[in-house]
Design an enzyme around this catalytic site. Structure first.
Site, PDB file in Angstrom:
ATOM      1  N   THR A  90       0.830  -1.208   0.000  1.00 51.59           N
ATOM      2  CA  THR A  90       0.000   0.000   0.000  1.00 51.59           C
ATOM      3  C   THR A  90       0.858   1.249   0.000  1.00 51.59           C
ATOM      4  O   THR A  90       2.002   1.243   0.462  1.00 51.59           O
ATOM      5  CB  THR A  90      -0.927   0.015   1.235  1.00 51.59           C
ATOM      6  OG1 THR A  90      -1.707   1.209   1.239  1.00 51.59           O
ATOM      7  CG2 THR A  90      -0.132  -0.036   2.522  1.00 51.59           C
ATOM      8  N   ASP A  91       0.282   2.313  -0.541  1.00 48.00           N
ATOM      9  CA  ASP A  91       0.909   3.622  -0.407  1.00 48.00           C
ATOM     10  C   ASP A  91       0.494   4.210   0.930  1.00 48.00           C
ATOM     11  O   ASP A  91      -0.566   3.877   1.467  1.00 48.00           O
ATOM     12  CB  ASP A  91       0.467   4.542  -1.548  1.00 48.00           C
ATOM     13  CG  ASP A  91       1.189   5.882  -1.512  1.00 48.00           C
ATOM     14  OD1 ASP A  91       2.334   5.919  -1.963  1.00 48.00           O
ATOM     15  OD2 ASP A  91       0.610   6.846  -0.996  1.00 48.00           O
TER      16      ASP A  91
END
Length: 511
Positions: free
Chosen positions: A328-329
Site C-alpha cells: 500500500t501507499d
C-alpha cells in the site's frame, strides 16, 4: 478528440493546441456544443446497475441457503409449519441484510463522481465564463486558482507559483510544483509536472491550461473503469461455506434416505417415516449460520465505512481478514494527509500545542503540561506571526462537502494557519493588514520560501524552511526579548533540537 502518438506532456504547447484543434483563446460556443454532443458530458459513466429485484434474489444463490429453502418447503408440505416458518424468517432476514449493504456499498463510481464534480472557469468566444464541469470538452482553455478543484485532465500552458495536491492519485502528501515545458521520456503519473489531473486540488498559485481528457478518459475515470470491471472471485470464507454446504447436502441426503428406509422397515407409516427422516436431516443443517455470517460481515463493513473505506461486497470484509501481505501507499491509506503543529521551540524553551487536525481548538502548554503565562504567549506571537505570514493556505469551517474543518492549500501551511488561529495570534484580515509585496516560492535546492510583506514601518521578509537552510541566512537569533549574535555553539544547539524532533517523526521547520 484523437490523441497524438506522443503523450500530451511530451508535446510543446503549440503542438498540443494543434493536436486538439484549439487555440490559446479557447473554443467558440458552437464548437464546444458540437464536441459535447459528439463525445458526451465530462462525467464518470456508471456500468448499468443491477436491478434491485435481481440484487435481492442474488442473496439466495448460496447452496446453504438453497438447502434451508428446500427444508422449509418440505416442512410446510408435511405440516410442520412452525419449523418451516422459522427457517423462512432466518433466510429472509439474512437476504435483507445482505441486500441492504450491497445496494448501499456498490455505488463506488457515484463516490468518484463527487471527487471531480466542480464548476469550471473556461474561455468561450474569447471570454472567461463559469460553466458546470459536465459541460467541459477536450480543447477547452480553463483557468485555475488556489482552492479550485481540477475539473478534467489538463496540459498546463501558463502558470504562476502553481502547485497542486495530487495525493488522491499519486499518494504524495506534499503539493507538487508544476512547470509548462514539454517533458521527454515515458514518465509515471507523479512525474508529469506539466499536467494537472481531475479531482486534484490547487494548493497555491494560478494557471491556464487546455483540457486533454474528459470523463472516463481522465486518470480518475480509468480508476472508475477498473473498479467497475473488477471480476468476482470467491473469498476463503465463501469457499469454506460452499465446501460445508456440499458436505452437508451429501450427508443430509444419505441420512434422510437411510432413516426413511429404516422407518419403513420398522413398519412405520409412510408419513411417520418421512417426518422422522426429514426431522433428523434438517436438524443437521445449521439454520442460523448464514444469518450469523451476514451480520458479522455487515458489522465489519460498517466499521470500515466509518473509516472512509468502501466495501463493494460483504465477503470482501473477510478477505481483508485473511490477507497476510498488504502492499500500500502511505498517504490517504495509512495516514490522512493532515498536519498538526505539536511542539514549538522558542527562546530556549519547548512548548506543547494541544488539539489535532485543522479545527482551531487547543492551547499552549509548557513541556511539563502546565499552562503558559500570558506574557510568554505574547512573546510567542513573533514566531507564530512569521509562520502565518510565510504561508498561503487557508482553513475553513465544515460545510456540505466537508464534515469537519478542512484546508485549502498546502497541509503544512494549513497547520501553521491553524496554530495562529488557535492561539488568537493571526488576524482574519492578515493579508489586508500586511499586504504581500512579493513571494519567493519554495525552492527545492534552497529548501525555504519567503514572503515580503508591507508593515507600517516598511517592508519585511518572513521566511520558513528547513532548519539548516534558515540558519544559513541568519546571523542573529531572538533571546529574552532582544536579538543576540548567533554563534557556532548556538547553531549546534539549534541543530540538536532539530535532530531530536526529527527522530520523533516530526516535520521540522525553522522561521
Amino acid at each position: 478528440m484523437a490523441a497524438p502518438l506522443q503523450e500530451y506532456y511530451q508535446l510543446e504547447i503549440d503542438e498540443v493546441l494543434t493536436a486538439l484543434g484549439t487555440t490559446a483563446t479557447g473554443l467558440s460556443r458552437s464548437e464546444a456544443e458540437s464536441r459535447l454532443k459528439e463525445f458526451g458530458p465530462n462525467e464518470l459513466q456508471e456500468k448499468r446497475q443491477v436491478p434491485l429485484w435481481l440484487l435481492f434474489l442474488a442473496q439466495f444463490k448460496e447452496l446453504l441457503i438453497i438447502i434451508l429453502l428446500i427444508g422449509g418447503v418440505i416442512s410446510y408440505l408435511i405440516g410442520n409449519y412452525r419449523d418451516g416458518s422459522i427457517i423462512f424468517i432466518i433466510v429472509i432476514v439474512n437476504a435483507v441484510i445482505g441486500f441492504h449493504h450491497e445496494n448501499k456499498a456498490g455505488r463506488i463510481v457515484a463516490r468518484l463522481k463527487n471527487l471531480i464534480r466542480s464548476p469550471a472557469k473556461v474561455m468561450r468566444d474569447n471570454q472567461l465564463v463559469e460553466i458546470h464541469q459536465e459541460n467541459l470538452v477536450v480543447g477547452d482553455i480553463i483557468r485555475l486558482e488556489t482552492g479550485d478543484k481540477v475539473p478534467a485532465d489538463i496540459r498546463l500552458l501558463e502558470i504562476h507559483e502553481f502547485k497542486t495536491s495530487d495525493f488522491a492519485l499519486t499518494g504524495e502528501s506534499v503539493p507538487q510544483e508544476k512547470e509548462v515545458a514539454a517533458l521527454s521520456g515515458d514518465l509515471a503519473l507523479g512525474d508529469r509536472i506539466n499536467m494537472a489531473y481531475a479531482g486534484t486540488m490547487v494548493a497555491t498559485g494560478n494557471a491556464t491550461g487546455v483540457v486533454v481528457a474528459c470523463g472516463m478518459a481522465t486518470e480518475t475515470g480509468k480508476i472508475a473503469g477498473l473498479v467497475e470491471s473488477a471480476g468476482v472471485t470467491q473469498t476463503p470464507l465463501q469457499k469454506e461455506l460452499r465446501r460445508l454446504a456440499n458436505q452437508l447436502t451429501v450427508a443430509v441426503v444419505i441420512i434422510g434416505v437411510a432413516l426413511f428406509i429404516l422407518g419403513i422397515m420398522q413398519e412405520f407409516s409412510l408419513y411417520m417415516s418421512l417426518v422422522y427422516a426429514l426431522g433428523v436431516a434438517m436438524a443437521m443443517v445449521p439454520q442460523a449460520l448464514p444469518a450469523q455470517v451476514t451480520v458479522a460481515l455487515s458489522t465489519g463493513s460498517n466499521q470500515l465505512a466509518d473509516r472512509q473505506a468502501v466495501v463493494k461486497s460483504l465477503p470482501s470484509v473477510e478477505t481483508l481478514g485473511a490477507t497476510t501481505v498488504i502492499c500500500t501507499d502511505k498517504t490517504g491509506t495509512l495516514t490522512k494527509n493532515e498536519m498538526t503543529v505539536q511542539s514549538i521551540w522558542f527562546n530556549n524553551t519547548t512548548y506543547k500545542v494541544t488539539g489535532v487536525g485543522y479545527e482551531p481548538r487547543g492551547d499552549l502548554q509548557q513541556e511539563s503540561g502546565k499552562a503558559v503565562a500570558e506574557a510568554e504567549k505574547q512573546a510567542l506571537t513573533l514566531i507564530i506571526q512569521v509562520a502565518t505570514l510565510a504561508s498561503n493556505a487557508e482553513i475553513h469551517e465544515p460545510d456540505e462537502e466537508h464534515p469537519s474543518w478542512h484546508p485549502i492549500g498546502d497541509p503544512t501551511e494549513a497547520a501553521l494557519i491553524t496554530l495562529g488561529t488557535k492561539l488568537n495570534v493571526r488576524s482574519p484580515n492578515e493579508n489586508e493588514e500586511f499586504p504581500k509585496l512579493h513571494e519567493f516560492p519554495f525552492d527545492g535546492e534552497l529548501m525555504r520560501m519567503s514572503s515580503v510583506r508591507q508593515f507600517t514601518d516598511g517592508p519585511r521578509l518572513a521566511a520558513k524552511g528547513s532548519t539548516a537552510s534558515i540558519l544559513e541566512i541568519c546571523n542573529r537569533s531572538y533571546r529574552n526579548g532582544k536579538t543576540e549574535p548567533l554563534d557556532d555553539s548556538e547553531r549546534q544547539k539549534i541543530m540538536a533540537i532539530n535532530e531530536e524532533y526529527s527522530a520523533n517523526g516530526m516535520r521540522v521547520l525553522a522561521f
